[in-house]
Scaffold this active site. Structure first.
Site, PDB file in Angstrom:
ATOM      1  N   CYS A   1       5.339   9.610  -0.173  1.00 56.70           N
ATOM      2  CA  CYS A   1       3.972  10.104  -0.016  1.00 56.70           C
ATOM      3  C   CYS A   1       3.636  11.075  -1.139  1.00 56.70           C
ATOM      4  O   CYS A   1       4.370  12.050  -1.353  1.00 56.70           O
ATOM      5  CB  CYS A   1       3.803  10.794   1.338  1.00 56.70           C
ATOM      6  SG  CYS A   1       2.153  11.480   1.580  1.00 56.70           S
TER       7      CYS A   1
ATOM      8  N   ARG B   1       0.833  -1.210   0.000  1.00 55.83           N
ATOM      9  CA  ARG B   1       0.000   0.000   0.000  1.00 55.83           C
ATOM     10  C   ARG B   1       0.863   1.253   0.000  1.00 55.83           C
ATOM     11  O   ARG B   1       1.013   1.922  -1.009  1.00 55.83           O
ATOM     12  CB  ARG B   1      -0.957  -0.013   1.213  1.00 55.83           C
ATOM     13  CG  ARG B   1      -2.114   1.009   1.110  1.00 55.83           C
ATOM     14  CD  ARG B   1      -1.753   2.418   1.505  1.00 55.83           C
ATOM     15  NE  ARG B   1      -1.286   2.564   2.875  1.00 55.83           N
ATOM     16  CZ  ARG B   1      -0.835   3.701   3.384  1.00 55.83           C
ATOM     17  NH1 ARG B   1      -0.765   4.789   2.634  1.00 55.83           N
ATOM     18  NH2 ARG B   1      -0.401   3.765   4.639  1.00 55.83           N
TER      19      ARG B   1
END
Length: 310
Positions: free
Chosen positions: A241, A16
């Site tokens: 991110c 993920r």
């Protein structure tokens, strides 16, 4: 200083958090094989997907299909990240029994990541948490930007503790504290843990380090010395991110295993199997294999044994 734990649990976030920032689509079959390889290596918590906006995080758009096709091993949990009720309902439809919620310790990151204040993010999550608990799901919470924010600068440890406590109040059993920029050092990590531990037991705290400045292992050791026994990591050091400019990958699972096993901590995880998996997924993504301990393990094996099939 708290007693160093002798048994450590790793939460594998590669499928993920590791893949979400990849620029090219990763085929579903590759994701499924990655998760199965990690489970076979002994990882017992593997964050496999996220039910988030496919426009904002396209790499996670196939999470529903992934969970429907994913073989579930006994004793292994496969949580997903959910941002809202729609995401939770999609997770329930896919048969999940564990989900994760996320907030930011800083106002700037909250606004850029989910377009609302920290206070409003908690209001939004309250019905999500209530619905998840009513459905019998276990809940994990993430607090991002625990040391610094790309928009607000330094973050007060008291703000981290406040958001961690609010997630616990919503029903999160475990709170993962994330150094999203990978800028933390050992002393700043200790200050955050001490602030949060005044509000929550250390047994409910996990740490999530990115390795932008090469401090992930040092920060893990500092956390161990503060009594923390759960750490997030990503095979091959995958990650970054999309909403934190400059943030690099997560601390590599292979590097953490080398540290932990060298300290005599039990993990139940096979380092060589993880190294082989790290090299395999790196090749599939067309990137160099970044985990230093993994590379060293494979090089040592190549000097003494027949070549290892990836």
């Amino acid at each position: 200083m708290a007693a160093r734990p002798t048994r450590v649990r790793l939460v594998e976030t590669g499928p993920r958090d590791g893949l979400q920032n990849e620029p090219m689509p990763v085929p579903l079959a590759v994701k499924l094989e990655l998760i199965e390889r990690l489970a076979a290596a002994g990882l017992t918590t593997i964050e496999a997907g996220a039910f988030v906006s496919p426009k904002r995080v396209p790499q996670m758009a196939d999470s529903g299909a992934l969970y429907r096709e994913l073989p579930r091993r006994a004793g292994v949990s496969y949580p997903a990240l959910v941002p809202n009720l729609a995401g939770l309902e999609a997770a329930l439809e896919a048969g999940l029994d564990s989900v994760a919620l996320f907030v930011s310790a800083s106002e700037g990151f909250s606004q850029h990541n989910i377009a609302c204040s920290r206070a409003d993010s908690l209001v939004r999550l309250a019905p999500v948490a209530a619905r998840a608990r009513a459905a019998g799901l276990s809940l994990r919470g993430y607090v991002s930007c625990i040391v610094a924010c790309p928009y607000d600068g330094a973050v007060d440890p008291a703000a981290v503790a406040e958001m961690a406590l609010r997630l616990a109040d919503l029903g999160c059993d475990e709170i993962s504290l994330g150094d999203t920029l990978g800028i933390a050092t050992a002393d700043s990590v200790r200050r955050v843990i001490e602030a949060v531990a005044r509000r929550l037991p250390r047994e409910r705290i996990a740490m999530h380090f990115h390795d932008t400045y090469g401090q992930g292992i040092a920060n893990t050791l500092a956390s161990l010395e503060e009594g923390i026994a759960t750490f997030d990591s990503a095979v091959a050091g995958l990650g970054g991110c999309p909403f934190a400019p400059g943030a690099s990958g997560n601390v590599a699972t292979e590097d953490l295993l080398h540290l932990l096993h060298g300290l005599g901590c039990e993990t139940g995880i096979d380092p060589m199997a993880v190294a082989v998996t790290g090299a395999w997924i790196s090749a599939r993504l067309g990137r160099p294999y970044a985990a230093r301990a993994g590379r060293a393990l494979l090089a040592a094996a190549a000097r003494t044994e027949a070549p290892i099939a990836l």
